[in-house]
Design a protein around this motif. Structure first.
Motif, short mmCIF file in Angstrom:
data_model
loop_
_atom_site.label_atom_id
_atom_site.label_comp_id
_atom_site.label_asym_id
_atom_site.label_seq_id
_atom_site.Cartn_x
_atom_site.Cartn_y
_atom_site.Cartn_z
N SER A 69 5.50 30.63 11.94
CA SER A 69 4.69 31.22 10.87
C SER A 69 3.76 30.19 10.25
CB SER A 69 5.63 31.80 9.80
OG SER A 69 4.92 32.22 8.69
N HIS A 70 4.28 29.02 9.93
CA HIS A 70 3.46 28.00 9.28
C HIS A 70 2.37 27.47 10.22
CE1 HIS A 70 2.91 25.58 5.70
NE2 HIS A 70 2.61 24.57 6.49
N SER A 71 2.66 27.40 11.49
CA SER A 71 1.67 26.89 12.44
C SER A 71 0.49 27.85 12.58
CB SER A 71 2.29 26.65 13.81
OG SER A 71 2.60 27.87 14.47
N GLN A 72 0.70 29.12 12.31
CA GLN A 72 -0.37 30.10 12.44
C GLN A 72 -1.45 29.92 11.36
OE1 GLN A 72 -0.61 32.57 15.24
NE2 GLN A 72 0.44 30.65 15.65
N ASN A 73 -1.09 29.22 10.28
CA ASN A 73 -2.06 28.92 9.22
C ASN A 73 -2.83 27.64 9.51
OD1 ASN A 73 -1.14 31.15 7.76
ND2 ASN A 73 0.48 29.93 6.82
N GLN A 74 -2.50 26.99 10.61
CA GLN A 74 -3.11 25.72 10.98
C GLN A 74 -4.02 25.94 12.19
OE1 GLN A 74 -2.01 22.98 9.06
NE2 GLN A 74 -0.79 24.47 7.96
N ALA A 75 -4.77 24.93 12.54
CA ALA A 75 -5.65 25.01 13.71
C ALA A 75 -4.96 24.42 14.93
CB ALA A 75 -6.95 24.26 13.43
N GLY A 76 -4.99 25.13 16.04
CA GLY A 76 -4.55 24.57 17.31
C GLY A 76 -3.07 24.66 17.60
N GLU A 77 -2.67 23.86 18.61
CA GLU A 77 -1.30 23.83 19.09
C GLU A 77 -0.59 22.62 18.51
OE1 GLU A 77 -3.23 26.70 20.72
OE2 GLU A 77 -3.99 24.73 21.27
N PHE A 78 0.76 22.68 18.50
CA PHE A 78 1.56 21.61 17.92
C PHE A 78 2.74 21.28 18.82
CE2 PHE A 78 -0.59 23.46 14.32
CZ PHE A 78 -0.93 22.36 13.55
N TRP A 79 2.91 19.99 19.09
CA TRP A 79 4.07 19.54 19.86
C TRP A 79 5.35 19.70 19.06
CZ3 TRP A 79 3.16 19.40 24.65
CH2 TRP A 79 2.06 18.75 25.23
N LEU A 80 6.43 20.07 19.78
CA LEU A 80 7.79 20.08 19.24
C LEU A 80 8.59 19.01 19.98
CD1 LEU A 80 8.57 23.92 19.18
CD2 LEU A 80 7.92 22.46 17.24
N GLY A 81 9.74 18.68 19.46
CA GLY A 81 10.61 17.68 20.09
C GLY A 81 11.52 18.30 21.14
N GLY A 115 4.80 19.93 36.42
CA GLY A 115 3.61 19.40 35.77
C GLY A 115 3.57 19.58 34.28
N SER A 116 4.47 20.40 33.73
CA SER A 116 4.45 20.71 32.30
C SER A 116 5.85 20.56 31.74
CB SER A 116 3.94 22.13 32.06
OG SER A 116 2.63 22.28 32.54
N GLY A 117 6.11 19.40 31.18
CA GLY A 117 7.46 19.11 30.74
C GLY A 117 7.69 19.07 29.25
N CYS A 118 6.65 19.35 28.44
CA CYS A 118 6.78 19.26 26.98
C CYS A 118 6.44 20.60 26.34
CB CYS A 118 5.89 18.16 26.45
SG CYS A 118 6.36 16.52 27.05
N VAL A 119 7.03 20.86 25.18
CA VAL A 119 6.89 22.16 24.53
C VAL A 119 5.96 22.07 23.32
CG1 VAL A 119 8.13 24.00 23.30
CG2 VAL A 119 9.13 22.95 25.34
N ALA A 120 5.05 23.05 23.25
CA ALA A 120 4.13 23.16 22.13
C ALA A 120 4.20 24.55 21.53
CB ALA A 120 2.70 22.86 22.57
N VAL A 121 4.03 24.63 20.21
CA VAL A 121 3.81 25.91 19.54
C VAL A 121 2.38 26.30 19.88
CG1 VAL A 121 3.65 27.03 17.29
CG2 VAL A 121 5.41 25.31 17.69
N TRP A 122 2.19 27.45 20.50
CA TRP A 122 0.91 27.83 21.08
C TRP A 122 0.24 28.89 20.23
CZ3 TRP A 122 -1.45 25.06 24.54
CH2 TRP A 122 -2.51 25.59 25.26
N LYS A 123 -0.91 28.57 19.65
CA LYS A 123 -1.59 29.49 18.72
C LYS A 123 -1.95 30.83 19.36
CE LYS A 123 -4.81 29.56 14.93
NZ LYS A 123 -3.93 29.48 13.78
N SER A 124 -2.47 30.81 20.58
CA SER A 124 -2.88 32.08 21.21
C SER A 124 -1.68 32.93 21.61
CB SER A 124 -3.79 31.83 22.42
OG SER A 124 -3.07 31.14 23.42
N PHE A 125 -0.48 32.36 21.57
CA PHE A 125 0.76 33.13 21.81
C PHE A 125 1.40 33.50 20.47
CE2 PHE A 125 1.70 30.90 26.15
CZ PHE A 125 0.74 31.69 26.77
N HIS A 126 0.61 33.47 19.40
CA HIS A 126 1.08 33.78 18.04
C HIS A 126 2.24 32.87 17.63
CE1 HIS A 126 -1.62 37.15 18.06
NE2 HIS A 126 -1.08 37.56 19.19
#
Length: 154
Positions: A69-81, A115-126
């Motif tokens: 929810s909070h990431s949706q108020n921000q711009a772009g994608e965000f890495w998680l641990g 090829g894709s080993g890290c997780v991001a909160v993805w804006k276009s995936f809500h």
């Protein structure tokens, strides 16, 4: 006499309340900082460590929903641990290498294989998660417990 004891107890309780630093957002027992800059996943992990924190690791659905929810108020994608760097398709928290307790991957994810080993909160995936190459530059979310009032600057 008893009023002064109660007042003294109340003042002591107020002094011990923990809070987040300026620029951090509190949710339950953690503070979160949504970066305004981008970096690779590894760089993001190092930056969070410099703030005596770690990349955010949602342990409950409620916590994951807050980050979404909070990431949706921000711009772009965000890495998680979260990553599967050590073992393919074994998604673990980066701080303790334990399997994730919450899964908020978008239905089309994970899809990156080796090829894709890290997780991001993805804006276009809500705000749902996507597996991404760790070398991409995204925002990141740092997480740490609240500070005692004497440790807060600002």
């Amino acid at each position: 006499m008893s009023l002064s004891i109660v007042l003294l107890f109340f003042l002591n309780a107020c002094i011990c309340v923990k809070a987040c630093e300026v620029g951090w957002v509190q949710f339950k027992t953690n503070c979160y900082m949504f970066s305004q800059t981008t970096s690779t996943w590894g760089e993001a992990e190092s930056i969070c460590n410099a703030f005596h924190s770690k990349l955010a690791e949602p342990m409950t659905n409620e916590e994951a929903e807050f980050l979404i929810s909070h990431s949706q108020n921000q711009a772009g994608e965000f890495w998680l641990g979260i990553s599967d760097i050590i073992e393919e398709d074994r998604w673990i928290y980066s701080s303790n290498q334990q399997p994730i307790l919450v899964n908020k991957f978008h239905p089309s994810q994970p899809n990156g294989y080796t090829g894709s080993g890290c997780v991001a909160v993805w804006k276009s995936f809500h705000g749902l998660w996507a597996d991404e190459p760790c070398s991409r530059h995204y925002g990141f979310i740092c997480q740490k417990p609240p500070e005692s009032p004497g440790n807060i600057i600002g």
